[in-house]
Design an enzyme around this catalytic site. Structure first.
Site, mmCIF file in Angstrom:
data_model
loop_
_atom_site.group_PDB
_atom_site.id
_atom_site.type_symbol
_atom_site.label_atom_id
_atom_site.label_comp_id
_atom_site.label_asym_id
_atom_site.label_seq_id
_atom_site.Cartn_x
_atom_site.Cartn_y
_atom_site.Cartn_z
ATOM 1 N N PRO A 49 1.209 6.866 -5.354
ATOM 2 C CG PRO A 49 -0.493 6.521 -3.793
ATOM 3 C CD PRO A 49 0.298 5.818 -4.854
ATOM 4 C CG MET A 50 5.244 9.200 -3.838
ATOM 5 S SD MET A 50 6.913 9.181 -4.579
ATOM 6 C CE MET A 50 6.482 9.322 -6.331
ATOM 7 C CB ALA A 51 1.763 14.004 -0.048
ATOM 8 C CB CYS A 133 0.348 8.267 4.399
ATOM 9 S SG CYS A 133 1.310 9.762 4.746
ATOM 10 C CG ASP A 235 13.506 -0.737 -0.651
ATOM 11 O OD1 ASP A 235 13.253 0.463 -0.434
ATOM 12 O OD2 ASP A 235 13.782 -1.544 0.253
ATOM 13 N N GLY A 257 7.748 4.470 -6.603
ATOM 14 C CA GLY A 257 7.593 5.742 -5.919
ATOM 15 C C GLY A 257 8.821 6.614 -6.061
ATOM 16 N NE ARG A 258 11.389 6.028 -0.955
ATOM 17 C CZ ARG A 258 12.093 5.389 -0.017
ATOM 18 N NH1 ARG A 258 12.915 6.075 0.756
ATOM 19 N NH2 ARG A 258 11.951 4.088 0.142
#
Length: 359
Positions: A49-51, A133, A235, A257-258
């Site tokens: 999850p990423m806002a 978060c 990572d 994520g990223r």
């Protein structure tokens, strides 16, 4: 080609625009199968999850491209805010393939229990609770990773949320609030005792934010103390890194994520490598162009032209960052305020000679 001339893309067929569909394969013997309640997560490679990132169009895209589960942006537990446009978008799961995992955030046990019930009533198959978060605006109201400072409150919250719903409840944490107090293993044991169905651990403290290297040894220690599924996060940006992290930590799955920003096909690449030990061919330029244009259409359809065009800008920047002229494209594409103009400029760039040159 203006937006008005594009083929209609209803929810159930919107991503037929992509050249390849991902079909899950049997994982290799040394990769665990993962279960959250009654849901088998296959592959155990999950969109974190990423806002502002993991909205419905991006979740659907990542699932289409190999994610075994895609967790929503965090939704507030404050019922007074549930009828805002942002909350309505975040709580829209119509047409998403199951299981649907919805993340909630807050600090009040009763509010969080009510939020869990509300989201289950509106389609959630899994409730995920945010204690990872590190954002200042979240932590300053004692939510997110700030909760790791109050272990007793964590216990009350998790007990309330688990009791409130019949679906599995998962939890995302960090290794601790700060480097001096790495109490992730204590929180993990509280979570397991409360009935949490699976735990995701980002391998940094809140103090670390996203700096430094992820602490895989700490994640491995937490995993060794639990019998519920544990997912490693932090990572993981390649198939080889995914295999390495699973081997180092003994975890049941991983969160991406990223690394998925601008590269949503990373899920099928990792899943294929975990299953076969071999690399899946990278998407060619034609497929990447189709993915980008399909993503734009999905954003316009979901948010409407004005908001969809604004939200598309960051995604276009992420897609373009590995291209030789990506910086020029990012500077120019943000100037467009209409979906027609943004789409046409992107399509023109994708057909240009410099598009095919990687940075």
């Amino acid at each position: 080609m203006g937006l008005q001339t594009l083929p209609a893309l209803p929810d159930e067929t919107r991503f037929a625009y992509f050249a390849h569909d991902w079909q899950s394969t049997q994982l290799a013997a040394n990769t665990p199968l993962m279960q959250i309640g009654k849901h088998q997560i296959d592959p155990p490679v999950i969109l974190a999850p990423m806002a502002g990132v993991t909205d419905k169009p991006f979740r659907q895209l990542c699932k289409r491209l190999g994610a075994g589960l895609a967790v929503s942006e965090m939704t507030t537990s404050d019922a007074r805010l549930w009828d805002t446009p942002k909350s309505r978008w975040r709580m829209d799961h119509l047409g998403e393939p199951a299981p649907i995992s919805v993340q909630i955030a807050g600090y009040d046990p009763q509010q969080l229990a009510d939020a869990a019930r509300f989201n289950v009533d509106h389609g959630a198959d899994i409730i995920d609770f945010n204690m990872g978060c590190p954002a200042k605006k979240v932590c300053k109201v004692d939510a997110g990773s700030a909760l790791m400072r109050d272990e007793a409150l964590v216990g009350r919250i998790l007990d309330a949320v688990v009791r409130a719903v019949s679906v599995p409840v998962t939890l995302k944490i960090r290794t601790g609030w700060c480097r001096a107090v790495k109490n992730g293993f204590v929180i993990a044991q509280i979570a397991q005792s409360a009935g949490i169905a699976a735990l995701a651990v980002h391998g940094r403290t809140r103090e670390d934010m996203y700096e430094g290297e992820a602490e895989y040894a700490t994640i491995a220690d937490i995993k060794s103390r639990l019998h519920i599924p544990v997912l490693a996060n932090g990572d993981i940006d390649s198939p080889e890194k995914a295999r390495q992290v699973l081997d180092l930590t003994g975890c049941d799955g991983i969160l991406i994520g990223r690394a998925a920003q601008g590269r949503p096909w990373i899920f099928r690449e990792i899943a294929h490598f975990l299953a076969t030990g071999r690399h899946l061919p990278a998407p060619d330029d034609h497929e990447i162009a189709q993915i980008m244009l399909g993503h734009l259409q999905a954003l316009y359809a979901f948010y409407g032209e004005h908001q969809g065009t604004r939200i598309a800008r960051k995604h276009l920047g992420w897609y373009a960052k590995t291209r030789v002229d990506g910086e020029r494209f990012r500077r120019e594409v943000v100037q467009f305020d209409s979906a027609d103009a943004q789409f046409a400029y992107t399509q023109q760039w994708l057909s240009g000679a410099t598009w095919a040159k990687a940075a």
